[in-house]
Scaffold this motif. Structure first.
Motif, PDB file in Angstrom:
ATOM      1  N   GLY A 164       0.812  -1.206   0.000  1.00  0.00           N
ATOM      2  CA  GLY A 164       0.000   0.000   0.000  1.00  0.00           C
ATOM      3  C   GLY A 164       0.848   1.260   0.000  1.00  0.00           C
ATOM      4  O   GLY A 164       0.547   2.236  -0.699  1.00  0.00           O
ATOM      5  N   SER A 165       1.927   1.265   0.784  1.00  0.00           N
ATOM      6  CA  SER A 165       2.771   2.471   0.870  1.00  0.00           C
ATOM      7  C   SER A 165       3.293   2.847  -0.516  1.00  0.00           C
ATOM      8  O   SER A 165       3.348   4.028  -0.878  1.00  0.00           O
ATOM      9  N   TYR A 182      -3.207   8.466   7.765  1.00  0.00           N
ATOM     10  CA  TYR A 182      -2.197   7.397   7.717  1.00  0.00           C
ATOM     11  C   TYR A 182      -2.092   6.914   6.272  1.00  0.00           C
ATOM     12  O   TYR A 182      -3.083   6.458   5.700  1.00  0.00           O
ATOM     13  N   HIS A 183      -0.896   7.034   5.703  1.00  0.00           N
ATOM     14  CA  HIS A 183      -0.718   6.612   4.314  1.00  0.00           C
ATOM     15  C   HIS A 183       0.419   5.628   4.131  1.00  0.00           C
ATOM     16  O   HIS A 183       0.766   5.308   3.003  1.00  0.00           O
ATOM     17  N   ASN A 213      -6.145   4.190  10.412  1.00  0.00           N
ATOM     18  CA  ASN A 213      -5.221   4.028  11.538  1.00  0.00           C
ATOM     19  C   ASN A 213      -5.108   5.272  12.410  1.00  0.00           C
ATOM     20  O   ASN A 213      -4.669   5.200  13.548  1.00  0.00           O
ATOM     21  N   ASP A 255      -7.128   7.580  -0.752  1.00  0.00           N
ATOM     22  CA  ASP A 255      -6.383   6.394  -0.346  1.00  0.00           C
ATOM     23  C   ASP A 255      -7.398   5.381   0.188  1.00  0.00           C
ATOM     24  O   ASP A 255      -7.874   5.501   1.318  1.00  0.00           O
ATOM     25  N   GLN A 262      -7.474   0.789   2.822  1.00  0.00           N
ATOM     26  CA  GLN A 262      -8.170   0.102   3.907  1.00  0.00           C
ATOM     27  C   GLN A 262      -9.673  -0.060   3.635  1.00  0.00           C
ATOM     28  O   GLN A 262     -10.321  -0.933   4.209  1.00  0.00           O
ATOM     29  N   LYS A 313      -4.470  -4.184   0.430  1.00  0.00           N
ATOM     30  CA  LYS A 313      -5.003  -5.091   1.451  1.00  0.00           C
ATOM     31  C   LYS A 313      -5.914  -6.192   0.911  1.00  0.00           C
ATOM     32  O   LYS A 313      -5.445  -7.250   0.517  1.00  0.00           O
TER      33      LYS A 313
HETATM   34  C1  LIG Z   1      -5.053   4.011   4.317  1.00  0.00           C
HETATM   35  C2  LIG Z   1      -3.750   3.272   4.222  1.00  0.00           C
HETATM   36  N1  LIG Z   1      -2.835   3.663   3.344  1.00  0.00           N
HETATM   37  C3  LIG Z   1      -1.658   3.024   3.217  1.00  0.00           C
HETATM   38  C4  LIG Z   1      -1.342   1.947   4.015  1.00  0.00           C
HETATM   39  C5  LIG Z   1      -0.019   1.273   3.868  1.00  0.00           C
HETATM   40  O1  LIG Z   1      -0.157  -0.014   3.322  1.00  0.00           O
HETATM   41  P1  LIG Z   1       1.023  -1.081   3.468  1.00  0.00           P
HETATM   42  O2  LIG Z   1       1.148  -1.412   4.920  1.00  0.00           O
HETATM   43  O3  LIG Z   1       0.567  -2.246   2.620  1.00  0.00           O
HETATM   44  O4  LIG Z   1       2.259  -0.457   2.916  1.00  0.00           O
HETATM   45  C6  LIG Z   1      -2.262   1.503   4.963  1.00  0.00           C
HETATM   46  C7  LIG Z   1      -1.954   0.369   5.858  1.00  0.00           C
HETATM   47  O5  LIG Z   1      -2.509   0.196   6.917  1.00  0.00           O
HETATM   48  C8  LIG Z   1      -3.502   2.180   5.074  1.00  0.00           C
HETATM   49  O6  LIG Z   1      -4.416   1.818   5.976  1.00  0.00           O
END
Ligand SMILES: Cc1ncc(COP(=O)(O)O)c(C=O)c1O
Length: 422
Positions: free
Chosen positions: A97-98, A125-126, A202, A230, A233, A259
């Protein structure tokens, strides 16, 4: 060593097996998993259809660099286009996700040359890459600051803790006003994009009011700014619709996903509007970014989410859970607030319903006592809150499992209140 699993991980459960909503540890103990492993198993763990598709793909080809297509890549892309909101027909892939968020940021800046700023929400939270950490809430004692980009954080409405006791709609208006003022007076060099989670995960599980989401879309349109949602989630059924964009009837310009899409295999990416210019070769290529096994698993997962009616199930389980939690809150004073939508469910524990002071110790006890009784509740230790109890099992859990999880939560809250822990 970094993150050495053999050192200092006392109390961590070692998982050896998972099926549907259940996981088992190396001591043979069974748990009902209300965390869906970081809210990723929207389809229950190790679904036989997903495992079969992944094994079949492994027997053909497991790795292809991004210069090549593979059959699952083509099949998944066609499938995702069918369910994409609005004109979000261009799809890019990666494994985390990041990195999907980074891809979204890159694409936004590529499409707005000469603009220098990205606006994000406070409490966002990203992710945990260098860039996405910077786009998230301020990280305490952040050692990475010297090498991180700086983003502009703006306030967002919080229906449970509105500023100065304002009502939700007034606060939403105020935040939109401040956002537009920031665009006009708060940045040097123009704004390329605004990025938000439609339901903030988060950073405290905050359901942003529809008026705010609509208002941000409107501001982006008027100022020719790229709107990034984003949805890592909130995607693939968790909210009771395939995407939060469908739930709220708003189409962003770029939408991340992750996810739940891979059925337990690592996969993430972005949907982008047909109106945006894509990447040139070399601007966004990752060696393992188009992992064929994860793609084959994702094809089976998306098929199963649709054919098993998991969006409907998320709505049904979610309605049942939030209603039972609301009833529970009449008896259990620790429950300050119950949140959705769909099976994006949590409760905030507070010491006092007037002051809304977070009951962090009580929350820690819920995780501990729940696990001892065979139910894993989701935690949220971020953003200094640490008092959320997340009840987010796979969308295909049974009614009995949902009911059992809530019985255990009720029992555990009762014992914690009796022990005077808050
Ligand atoms: C809204 C959101 N963006 C990005 C991420 C990051 O994803 P990853 O942990 O797969 O890198 C998350 C992870 O919890 C998230 O909830």
């Amino acid at each position: 060593m970094i993150h050495d699993p053999l050192e200092g991980d006392e109390g961590k459960i070692t998982l050896v097996r998972a099926r549907g909503s259940l996981v088992w540890d190396d001591q043979g103990r069974e748990y009902l998993d209300c965390t869906s492993q970081a809210w990723s198993n929207n389809l229950g763990a190790n679904d036989p259809r997903v495992v079969k598709a992944a094994i079949a793909q492994m027997q053909e080809i497991t790795h292809a660099r991004p210069n090549f297509n593979t059959l699952p890549l083509l099949e998944l892309t066609a499938k995702l286009r069918q369910i994409a909101p609005g004109d979000l027909n261009r799809i890019g892939y990666c494994l985390h996700g990041s990195l999907a968020v980074e891809m979204a940021i890159k694409l936004a800046f590529k499409n707005k040359p000469g603009r220098h700023n990205l606006i994000v929400l406070q409490d966002a939270y990203h992710g945990r890459s260098i860039t996405t950490m910077a786009a998230s809430w301020p990280h305490p004692d952040n050692p990475f600051l010297p090498i991180q980009p700086r983003f502009v954080r703006v306030p967002h409405p919080d229906p449970y803790r509105p500023r100065l006791g304002m009502d939700v709609e007034a606060e939403s208006k105020l935040c939109l006003y401040l956002l537009e003022e920031t665009i006009a007076k708060g940045v040097d060099g123009g704004v390329a994009a605004i990025m938000l989670e439609p339901i903030m995960g988060n950073g405290g599980h905050i359901e942003l009011p529809l008026s705010f989401l609509k208002g941000v879309r409107d501001i982006c349109d008027r100022h020719d700014i790229v709107l990034i949602w984003d949805e890592i989630q909130s995607c693939f059924g968790r909210t009771g619709k395939m995407f939060a964009a469908d739930l709220y009837g708003i189409v962003p310009d770029i939408m991340t996903f992750g996810k739940g899409v891979g059925g337990g295999f690592p996969l993430a990416g972005i949907f982008a509007s047909d109106r945006l210019q894509g990447f040139e070769s070399g601007e966004d290529a990752l060696t393992f970014g188009q992992f064929p096994v994860a793609m084959a698993a994702a094809v089976a997962t998306v098929d199963a989410i649709i054919s098993d009616g998991l969006c409907d199930k998320a709505r049904e389980h979610g309605a049942y859970a939030t209603q039972r939690l609301a009833e529970m809150s009449e008896r259990r004073k620790l429950i300050g607030h119950v949140r959705g939508p769909g099976l994006f469910v949590s409760v905030e524990l507070v010491k006092d319903r007037q002051t809304k002071e977070p009951a962090r110790k009580a929350a820690s006890e819920v995780y501990r006592r729940g696990a001892a009784k065979g139910v894993l509740f989701g935690e949220s230790r971020y953003a200094g809150l640490g008092n959320l109890i997340k009840v987010k099992p796979p969308l295909d859990c049974t009614h009995e499992q949902m009911s059992h999880a809530l019985d255990i939560l009720d029992e555990v809250l009762g014992s914690i209140e009796a022990d005077g822990i808050a």
